[in-house]
Design an enzyme around this catalytic site. Structure first.
Site, PDB file in Angstrom:
ATOM      1  N   GLU A 609       0.817  -1.208   0.000  1.00 52.53           N
ATOM      2  CA  GLU A 609       0.000   0.000   0.000  1.00 52.53           C
ATOM      3  C   GLU A 609       0.850   1.257   0.000  1.00 52.53           C
ATOM      4  O   GLU A 609       0.529   2.254  -0.651  1.00 52.53           O
ATOM      5  CB  GLU A 609      -0.913  -0.008   1.234  1.00 52.53           C
ATOM      6  CG  GLU A 609      -1.925   1.127   1.277  1.00 52.53           C
ATOM      7  CD  GLU A 609      -3.016   0.977   0.227  1.00 52.53           C
ATOM      8  OE1 GLU A 609      -3.131   1.898  -0.612  1.00 52.53           O
ATOM      9  OE2 GLU A 609      -3.724  -0.039   0.231  1.00 52.53           O
ATOM     10  N   ALA A 614       2.192   6.768   0.304  1.00 50.66           N
ATOM     11  CA  ALA A 614       2.605   6.466   1.683  1.00 50.66           C
ATOM     12  C   ALA A 614       1.485   5.706   2.393  1.00 50.66           C
ATOM     13  O   ALA A 614       1.100   4.620   1.954  1.00 50.66           O
ATOM     14  CB  ALA A 614       3.004   7.739   2.424  1.00 50.66           C
ATOM     15  N   ASP A 681      10.548   8.291  -9.887  1.00 46.86           N
ATOM     16  CA  ASP A 681       9.766   7.746  -8.775  1.00 46.86           C
ATOM     17  C   ASP A 681       8.267   7.839  -9.065  1.00 46.86           C
ATOM     18  O   ASP A 681       7.511   6.898  -8.807  1.00 46.86           O
ATOM     19  CB  ASP A 681      10.110   8.503  -7.486  1.00 46.86           C
ATOM     20  CG  ASP A 681       9.479   7.866  -6.265  1.00 46.86           C
ATOM     21  OD1 ASP A 681       9.784   6.692  -5.998  1.00 46.86           O
ATOM     22  OD2 ASP A 681       8.671   8.543  -5.596  1.00 46.86           O
ATOM     23  N   LYS A 685       5.241   4.866  -9.594  1.00 47.78           N
ATOM     24  CA  LYS A 685       3.925   4.889  -8.950  1.00 47.78           C
ATOM     25  C   LYS A 685       2.802   4.822  -9.992  1.00 47.78           C
ATOM     26  O   LYS A 685       1.793   4.129  -9.791  1.00 47.78           O
ATOM     27  CB  LYS A 685       3.773   6.142  -8.094  1.00 47.78           C
ATOM     28  CG  LYS A 685       4.725   6.177  -6.896  1.00 47.78           C
ATOM     29  CD  LYS A 685       4.604   7.491  -6.139  1.00 47.78           C
ATOM     30  CE  LYS A 685       5.594   7.551  -4.965  1.00 47.78           C
ATOM     31  NZ  LYS A 685       5.522   8.829  -4.245  1.00 47.78           N
TER      32      LYS A 685
END
Length: 818
Positions: A609, A614, A681, A685
């Site tokens: 998750e 985060a 990054d 995601k």
């Protein structure tokens, strides 16, 4: 009236014998005359020594003499320590007469180079005879009116040397007559008896317990106490299940079942005389005499658990007779059992399929060859005709057994047993359950025995806290913060959720610590920084697998490309994986599919998750939408807490370089901030979101509009941080242009599931846009779906920082544990 029995460990030294004398004469424990007999075993290890002496002598060798001298020395030194000087000479002389008799007997065996079972029984009897003599003298030396009773005076048996059975009526008559005429405290030899032909016999395994049970039953004792070196019967073997605890009371049937399947406290057949006479047996600990111990009674008090205990037999073999020639043929099972019985093979467990096509038996592995020969001879014609297959043998197995009176007529007990085993990747080879419903037994791999025992113990005694075994790789910002959170919450989790998180291993990029159980996670950090083996990812994972522990969670807090390659191996062994590491699920599709397939096939939790947003429920929300049948049309997002913080800071007047440095200092960035600033990054995601939405994308499918000039990516990290201010003017110019248009800058992402495309880059959006409501390191994800149209489903909140990311990882661990 009570009969007490003390085992070899309880008479293992003069100090132990002194404590026995003190215990029996304690007026606060026993009333005067309440204890009528004390049965003792040989000193600890002496019976094994005597057997070895006999074997040495039967080889015609005098190699038995040095250990015989050591045995003599041990007993004589015990007398010197226990008997006062005034009486010592006569006691020593009597002991030497017995020891000389033993020496003469061994010399005779040497001459004939043979030791028959009859002679071996006589040899073994010396252990108890010497022990009872010395213990009786210790009582007398303390002023107790006691005397030694050689059990051959009262226990009459058949001639089955090595495993003699008592002649019940003759023994009871002799015992009552002897005790009626001997009022003193009797210190009785355990284990031995006398055959009707006046020869010395031994009662086999558990013989001293048997002696106490026989005498107690003959005298109609109020209680028989078995004193040993454990706190009674435990819920499981404490050497394999650290959380095992004493059972205050069990029924005779439960005790029989538990002891048959491995609980070594008392040998089942030795209980029979007490059971027949309805006399309670009490198991007590000589080392902790005030502990309650365990009472074995006809009707036990109800315990607050669905079962009474779990036991196991560590090393068994399974033999299987199978073939079409068995179906509908009467007497096949009888022939099999008769053949095994004729070969003196003990059957531990039996199971037969309802199809009648197979019969399985569990036996001791040492009997495999004998069993194969016996079955081959009995079924020679069927084997020759092809009606039966050759005997199938499976080795390296164990039996686990769940026992309890409360299992009777309780639905779902079998389901709980096999669910606990299955969820820990423990394969069940065979199953047996009697119609009494007192016992459920399963044959499993020997390697899984400890894991199975712990898993079942947690399942049925879980209110005492379910153990979750945790391994953590990565002690950077997130890993270190997670360790602190684990330490702070450990006592709270035990109290509120009955969860006991045990850290079993930890590693950073250089070193690792393994094979530890710790309530203090931060103590690992100290050890890790001092001295420990070099970290090898494959070795770390192999250690987890070889530990064979249940309820395991592997936590990857690294940014490594190597660790995710080992996820599938862990998941296939039902070891849950929790990670904020995006590199595995944003790697090439082949690796991603391996990981997801392994988790799905074994139904092992794989929780990531925190890879997006985060601790925000981004991925779980997306998965729920997809699983519930909704169709995702479009996802718009600000997915970098780092970039969100940087552009929100610039909107408040900070320079680009200052905003980047502060973000790194606060732990918002990756170790190398360019992973964030380059968009790499965010691209990972986006790829993770796309794959969870059902798009089989690779990283190359993500269109990236670079945020940084290409030359900045070629600089070293130190050089990049030093030259950051040179980029201020460029970003200030972009921000000024956006302000003049009434807009703000954001590094945004778009996934169009209809057109099957994904892109990320710097965007300028009007001040009324939802993105403009972000502050600090907030993330925002907007899901436009068939159901959520025209108003999108929005998830918004802090999307970066070690505290919130570690908290998300922690939450995933708790989710698995619960």
């Amino acid at each position: 009236m009570k009969i007490l029995k003390f085992g070899g460990s309880s008479v293992g030294s003069p100090e132990r014998i002194q404590s026995i004398v003190g215990l029996v004469t304690d007026s606060n424990r026993y009333r005067p005359g309440e204890v009528r007999g004390v049965v003792v075993s040989a000193f600890q290890g002496v019976t094994d020594t005597l057997i070895q002496l006999a074997r040495e002598a039967s080889q015609g060798s005098d190699g038995y003499k040095p250990p015989l001298l050591n045995l003599e020395k041990r007993h004589l030194e015990a007398i010197e320590a226990l008997v006062p000087v005034a009486r010592r000479s006569s006691v020593l002389a009597s002991a030497k007469v017995t020891l000389n008799e033993l020496g003469d007997l061994l010399q005779g065996i040497t001459l004939v180079s043979e030791c028959s079972p009859r002679t071996l029984d006589l040899i073994m009897s010396f252990g108890e005879r010497l022990s009872a003599f010395i213990v009786s003298e210790a009582f007398i030396s303390r002023g107790v009116d006691a005397e030694m009773l050689d059990a051959r005076e009262i226990i009459w048996t058949n001639d089955s040397f090595g495993n003699a059975r008592p002649e019940k009526q003759k023994t009871e008559d002799a015992t009552r007559a002897y005790f009626d005429s001997h009022p003193k405290l009797q210190i009785i030899t355990g284990f031995i008896g006398r055959s009707t032909s006046e020869l010395t016999t031994t009662l086999g395994r558990g013989g001293s317990d048997f002696t106490a049970s026989i005498i107690g039953a003959a005298l109609h004792a109020h209680e028989i106490e078995i004193w040993t070196d454990v706190d009674g019967m435990l819920t499981a073997d404490p050497r394999k299940v650290p959380k095992a605890f004493p059972i205050p009371e069990v029924t005779f049937e439960e005790a029989m079942e538990l002891c048959h399947f491995g609980a070594k406290v008392i040998y089942p057949p030795t209980m029979q005389p007490a059971i027949d006479a309805h006399i309670p047996l009490v198991i007590k600990n000589t080392l902790r005499p005030d502990s309650l111990g365990t009472r074995i009674v006809e009707n036990a008090a109800t315990l607050p658990y669905p079962i009474t205990g779990i036991s196991s037999i560590s090393n068994i073999a399974l033999i299987r007779l199978e073939g079409s020639g068995m179906v509908g043929v009467a007497g096949t099972a009888a022939r099999l059992f008769k053949a095994l019985a004729a070969a003196r093979i003990n059957i531990i467990l039996i199971t037969q399929a309802s199809s009648e096509h197979t019969i399985c038996c569990a036996i001791d592995p040492s009997s495999i060859d004998t069993a194969r020969a016996a079955v081959g001879e009995e079924f020679a014609l069927e084997l020759q005709a092809g009606l039966l297959s050759p005997l199938v043998v499976e080795e390296d197995l164990a039996i686990i057994s769940v026992v309890g009176e409360r299992m009777r007529q309780t639905p779902g007990m079998s389901g709980r047993v096999f669910t606990a085993l299955g969820s820990n990747a423990i394969n069940v080879v065979a199953v047996a359950q009697g119609s009494s419903e007192l016992n459920i037994s399963a044959v499993i791999s020997h390697d899984d025995e400890t894991k199975a025992l712990n898993a079942l113990h947690d399942e049925f005694f879980s209110h005492r806290a379910k153990t979750i075994n945790v391994w953590i790789v990565g002690t950077g910002l997130i890993g270190n913060t997670l360790l602190k959170q684990l330490e702070a919450q450990h006592p709270i989790l035990r109290e509120s959720l009955a969860l006991d998180l045990q850290l079993r291993g930890i590693a950073n990029s250089r070193k690792m610590i393994l094979a530890k159980e710790s309530d203090d996670p931060l103590s690992f950090e100290v050890e890790l920084s001092n001295s420990s083996p070099a970290f090898v990812p494959a070795d770390f994972v192999d250690h987890i697998l070889s530990a064979h522990l249940p309820n395991c969670v592997f936590v990857d807090c690294t940014a490594s490309d190597e660790m995710p390659k080992l996820y599938a191996k862990l998941l296939r062994k039902n070891i849950a994986v929790v990670t904020p590491n995006k590199r595995g699920i944003s790697a090439e599709l082949e690796l991603y599919d391996q990981i997801v397939s392994a988790a799905r096939e074994r139904r092992t939790p794989f929780l990531h998750e925190t890879c997006v947003g985060a601790a925000l429920p981004v991925l779980s929300t997306l998965r729920d939408l997809v699983r519930s049948g909704d169709k995702v049309h479009r996802i718009e997002a600000v997915l970098s807490g780092t970039l969100s913080f940087i552009f929100n800071s610039m909107a408040a007047g900070r320079s680009f370089s200052d905003a980047v440095k502060e973000a790194k200092q606060l732990g918002f960035t990756e170790p190398d901030p360019r992973d964030d600033l380059s968009g790499a990054d965010v691209a990972r995601k986006v790829l993770i979101l796309a794959r969870n939405a059902g798009l089989p994308f690779e990283l190359s499918n993500i269109s990236i509009t670079p945020l940084l000039p290409a030359e900045a990516l070629s600089w070293s990290l130190d050089e990049f941080m030093e030259r950051l201010p040179t980029l201020n003017a460029h970003f200030e110019h972009l921000a000024t242009q956006a302000r003049e248009r009434g807009e703000r800058l954001f590094f945004g992402a778009l996934i169009d599931c209809v057109e099957r495309r994904a892109e990320i880059g710097l965007r300028s959006v009007p001040n009324h846009h939802p993105f403009c409501a972000l502050s600090g390191s907030d993330n925002i994800v907007s899901f436009s779906t068939r159901r959520y149209t025209p108003n999108a489903l929005v998830v918004k909140g802090p999307g970066a920082g070690a505290e919130v990311t570690a908290a998300g990882v922690f939450a995933d661990i708790i989710r698995i544990a619960s």
